[in-house]
Design a protein around this motif. Structure first.
Motif, PDB file in Angstrom:
ATOM      1  N   MET A   1       0.844  -1.191   0.000  1.00 49.47           N
ATOM      2  CA  MET A   1       0.000   0.000   0.000  1.00 49.47           C
ATOM      3  C   MET A   1       0.887   1.251   0.000  1.00 49.47           C
ATOM      4  SD  MET A   1      -3.301   0.599   0.349  1.00 49.47           S
ATOM      5  CE  MET A   1      -4.228   2.081   0.482  1.00 49.47           C
ATOM      6  N   PRO A   2       0.750   2.132  -0.977  1.00 45.30           N
ATOM      7  CA  PRO A   2       1.591   3.335  -1.000  1.00 45.30           C
ATOM      8  C   PRO A   2       1.143   4.344   0.044  1.00 45.30           C
ATOM      9  CG  PRO A   2       0.056   3.349  -2.811  1.00 45.30           C
ATOM     10  CD  PRO A   2      -0.103   2.026  -2.139  1.00 45.30           C
ATOM     11  N   LYS A   3       2.047   5.257   0.322  1.00 40.90           N
ATOM     12  CA  LYS A   3       1.713   6.313   1.265  1.00 40.90           C
ATOM     13  C   LYS A   3       0.657   7.227   0.643  1.00 40.90           C
ATOM     14  CE  LYS A   3       5.202   8.502   3.067  1.00 40.90           C
ATOM     15  NZ  LYS A   3       6.544   9.069   3.280  1.00 40.90           N
ATOM     16  N   LEU A   4      -0.202   7.773   1.502  1.00 44.12           N
ATOM     17  CA  LEU A   4      -1.232   8.702   1.024  1.00 44.12           C
ATOM     18  C   LEU A   4      -0.638  10.090   0.886  1.00 44.12           C
ATOM     19  CD1 LEU A   4      -4.111   7.638   3.406  1.00 44.12           C
ATOM     20  CD2 LEU A   4      -3.927   7.120   0.992  1.00 44.12           C
ATOM     21  N   LYS A   5      -1.083  10.806  -0.115  1.00 46.09           N
ATOM     22  CA  LYS A   5      -0.669  12.201  -0.273  1.00 46.09           C
ATOM     23  C   LYS A   5      -1.595  13.072   0.566  1.00 46.09           C
ATOM     24  CE  LYS A   5       1.645  12.509  -4.673  1.00 46.09           C
ATOM     25  NZ  LYS A   5       1.743  13.306  -5.895  1.00 46.09           N
ATOM     26  N   SER A   6      -1.016  14.020   1.268  1.00 44.36           N
ATOM     27  CA  SER A   6      -1.855  14.954   1.999  1.00 44.36           C
ATOM     28  C   SER A   6      -2.199  16.123   1.078  1.00 44.36           C
ATOM     29  CB  SER A   6      -1.154  15.458   3.253  1.00 44.36           C
ATOM     30  OG  SER A   6       0.040  16.102   2.926  1.00 44.36           O
TER      31      SER A   6
ATOM     32  N   PRO B   1     -17.743  19.483  13.944  1.00 43.64           N
ATOM     33  CA  PRO B   1     -17.753  18.014  13.835  1.00 43.64           C
ATOM     34  C   PRO B   1     -18.220  17.470  12.485  1.00 43.64           C
ATOM     35  CG  PRO B   1     -18.655  18.685  15.939  1.00 43.64           C
ATOM     36  CD  PRO B   1     -18.413  19.940  15.161  1.00 43.64           C
ATOM     37  N   SER B   2     -19.085  18.199  11.788  1.00 42.53           N
ATOM     38  CA  SER B   2     -19.551  17.712  10.489  1.00 42.53           C
ATOM     39  C   SER B   2     -18.452  17.769   9.428  1.00 42.53           C
ATOM     40  CB  SER B   2     -20.760  18.521  10.026  1.00 42.53           C
ATOM     41  OG  SER B   2     -20.415  19.872   9.857  1.00 42.53           O
ATOM     42  N   ASP B   3     -17.447  18.628   9.611  1.00 35.07           N
ATOM     43  CA  ASP B   3     -16.343  18.741   8.654  1.00 35.07           C
ATOM     44  C   ASP B   3     -15.111  17.943   9.080  1.00 35.07           C
ATOM     45  OD1 ASP B   3     -17.797  20.565   7.091  1.00 35.07           O
ATOM     46  OD2 ASP B   3     -17.199  22.193   8.430  1.00 35.07           O
ATOM     47  N   LEU B   4     -15.157  17.350  10.242  1.00 32.10           N
ATOM     48  CA  LEU B   4     -13.974  16.713  10.823  1.00 32.10           C
ATOM     49  C   LEU B   4     -13.479  15.528   9.999  1.00 32.10           C
ATOM     50  CD1 LEU B   4     -12.156  17.063  13.232  1.00 32.10           C
ATOM     51  CD2 LEU B   4     -13.647  15.581  14.533  1.00 32.10           C
ATOM     52  N   ARG B   5     -14.384  14.696   9.526  1.00 32.76           N
ATOM     53  CA  ARG B   5     -13.986  13.510   8.765  1.00 32.76           C
ATOM     54  C   ARG B   5     -13.262  13.896   7.480  1.00 32.76           C
ATOM     55  NH1 ARG B   5     -17.646   9.832   5.445  1.00 32.76           N
ATOM     56  NH2 ARG B   5     -16.348   8.046   5.042  1.00 32.76           N
ATOM     57  N   ALA B   6     -13.753  14.900   6.785  1.00 41.62           N
ATOM     58  CA  ALA B   6     -13.132  15.342   5.545  1.00 41.62           C
ATOM     59  C   ALA B   6     -11.754  15.941   5.819  1.00 41.62           C
ATOM     60  CB  ALA B   6     -14.018  16.374   4.861  1.00 41.62           C
ATOM     61  N   ALA B   7     -11.620  16.713   6.896  1.00 45.31           N
ATOM     62  CA  ALA B   7     -10.339  17.330   7.225  1.00 45.31           C
ATOM     63  C   ALA B   7      -9.297  16.273   7.604  1.00 45.31           C
ATOM     64  CB  ALA B   7     -10.516  18.321   8.366  1.00 45.31           C
ATOM     65  N   ARG B   8      -9.709  15.256   8.342  1.00 46.06           N
ATOM     66  CA  ARG B   8      -8.761  14.206   8.720  1.00 46.06           C
ATOM     67  C   ARG B   8      -8.287  13.416   7.509  1.00 46.06           C
ATOM     68  NH1 ARG B   8     -11.767  11.818  13.991  1.00 46.06           N
ATOM     69  NH2 ARG B   8     -10.991  13.309  15.523  1.00 46.06           N
ATOM     70  N   ARG B   9      -9.148  13.240   6.529  1.00 47.05           N
ATOM     71  CA  ARG B   9      -8.749  12.529   5.308  1.00 47.05           C
ATOM     72  C   ARG B   9      -7.757  13.355   4.489  1.00 47.05           C
ATOM     73  NH1 ARG B   9     -13.539  10.135   1.919  1.00 47.05           N
ATOM     74  NH2 ARG B   9     -11.757   9.268   0.802  1.00 47.05           N
ATOM     75  N   MET B  10      -7.880  14.661   4.547  1.00 49.30           N
ATOM     76  CA  MET B  10      -6.984  15.525   3.771  1.00 49.30           C
ATOM     77  C   MET B  10      -5.598  15.619   4.382  1.00 49.30           C
ATOM     78  SD  MET B  10      -9.207  18.627   2.228  1.00 49.30           S
ATOM     79  CE  MET B  10     -10.228  19.083   3.593  1.00 49.30           C
ATOM     80  N   ILE B  11      -5.492  15.442   5.726  1.00 44.77           N
ATOM     81  CA  ILE B  11      -4.172  15.528   6.380  1.00 44.77           C
ATOM     82  C   ILE B  11      -3.921  14.224   7.156  1.00 44.77           C
ATOM     83  CG2 ILE B  11      -3.932  18.033   6.493  1.00 44.77           C
ATOM     84  CD1 ILE B  11      -5.144  17.952   9.294  1.00 44.77           C
ATOM     85  N   PRO B  12      -3.621  13.125   6.457  1.00 43.16           N
ATOM     86  CA  PRO B  12      -3.500  11.838   7.132  1.00 43.16           C
ATOM     87  C   PRO B  12      -2.311  11.716   8.075  1.00 43.16           C
ATOM     88  CG  PRO B  12      -2.886  11.638   4.839  1.00 43.16           C
ATOM     89  CD  PRO B  12      -3.425  13.010   5.030  1.00 43.16           C
ATOM     90  N   TYR B  13      -1.215  12.437   7.824  1.00 40.13           N
ATOM     91  CA  TYR B  13      -0.014  12.251   8.646  1.00 40.13           C
ATOM     92  C   TYR B  13       0.335  13.471   9.479  1.00 40.13           C
ATOM     93  CZ  TYR B  13       0.427   8.430   5.378  1.00 40.13           C
ATOM     94  OH  TYR B  13       0.173   7.316   4.612  1.00 40.13           O
ATOM     95  N   CYS B  14      -0.397  14.549   9.362  1.00 48.50           N
ATOM     96  CA  CYS B  14      -0.064  15.776  10.089  1.00 48.50           C
ATOM     97  C   CYS B  14      -0.516  15.712  11.524  1.00 48.50           C
ATOM     98  CB  CYS B  14      -0.694  16.974   9.410  1.00 48.50           C
ATOM     99  SG  CYS B  14      -0.060  17.240   7.755  1.00 48.50           S
TER     100      CYS B  14
END
Length: 65
Positions: A1-6, A52-65
């Motif tokens: 599995m490759p690393k995800l891009k943030s 909280p409604s935007d939290l899931r999308a934000a966490r997906r955008m910054i997986p390693y930060c």
């Protein structure tokens, strides 16, 4: 599995806290500041938490930060 891009735009705007919440800067602080009260501008200085409604999308955008 490759690393995800943030998402680089999101990485510059958001920071993750140790508890998993996401912090961001407040809006409405760039211009037209003369009509805004000092109290309002002072409260906009402190970091805000993402809704909280935007939290899931934000966490997906910054997986390693």
């Amino acid at each position: 599995m490759p690393k995800l891009k943030s998402n680089r735009g999101a990485a510059k705007r958001f920071k993750r806290t140790p508890s998993g919440a996401v912090k961001c800067g407040a809006s409405h602080r760039r211009h037209i500041l003369t009509k805004k009260t000092t109290k309002r501008k002072r409260h906009l200085r402190s970091p805000q938490r993402i809704h909280p409604s935007d939290l899931r999308a934000a966490r997906r955008m910054i997986p390693y930060c």
